[in-house]
Design a protein around this motif. Structure first.
Motif: not given
Length: 175
Positions: A153-175
């Motif tokens: 996505v364009p960097a200057d938008t400063n946000s992205y609407s993300w549909l949280v995926p399946d499967p569940p996890s307690i070790d999630c990261l975003i980069r």
């Protein structure tokens, strides 16, 4: 001597950037210095290879500061040099090297501790500085061992609407 002559002091003292700073491309950094003596004009230069090569920034009046548009060159071996136009042996160089980064991205959300629900939309938020056109967003479900594409996505938008995926996890990261 048949006539009088003058002995004067000419000193240039570079104040900033003087080492360890982290400058960002396409932003303005105030180069600042102090001087003694009758120095009318100075040459400002920078190096991205610890002084092996010098690139001229500008020749300006000696007023103690200059608004420098930091170039689009990434390096951790940068220096600035200021030189008296009339007497090139009167100069000063940054005491230590500093960094120039093309861009800096800072993830704001999610950044740890959030609980996201599968199937809901979550806004990924970030700040960007410097020259960056697009960013590539990825997520991990296993603390960074594997990464999955989200979107570019364009960097200057400063946000992205993300549909949280399946499967569940307690070790999630975003980069």
């Amino acid at each position: 001597s048949n006539n009088v002559f003058t002995i004067e002091t000419r000193i240039l003292d570079l104040q900033s950037p003087n080492g360890s700073e982290e400058l960002i491309s396409d932003t303005t950094h105030e180069i600042s210095w102090q001087s003694q003596g009758n120095i009318e004009n100075v040459i400002l230069e920078y190096s991205i290879n610890n002084g092996s090569d010098w690139i001229t920034i500008d020749t300006v009046q000696n007023i103690g500061s200059y608004p420098w548009l930091v170039p689009r060159q990434s390096s951790n071996q940068c220096l600035v040099r200021i030189t008296d136009v009339a007497y090139s042996f009167v100069n000063d160089v940054s005491d230590n090297m500093f960094d120039i980064n093309i861009c800096v991205l800072t993830l704001q959300d999610p950044n740890g501790g959030e609980k996201l629900v599968i199937g809901n939309t979550h806004h990924i938020l970030w700040d960007s500085q410097g020259f960056v056109e697009n960013i590539w967003i990825e997520y991990s479900l296993n603390n960074g061992t594997d990464w999955y594409d989200v979107n570019t996505v364009p960097a200057d938008t400063n946000s992205y609407s993300w549909l949280v995926p399946d499967p569940p996890s307690i070790d999630c990261l975003i980069r």
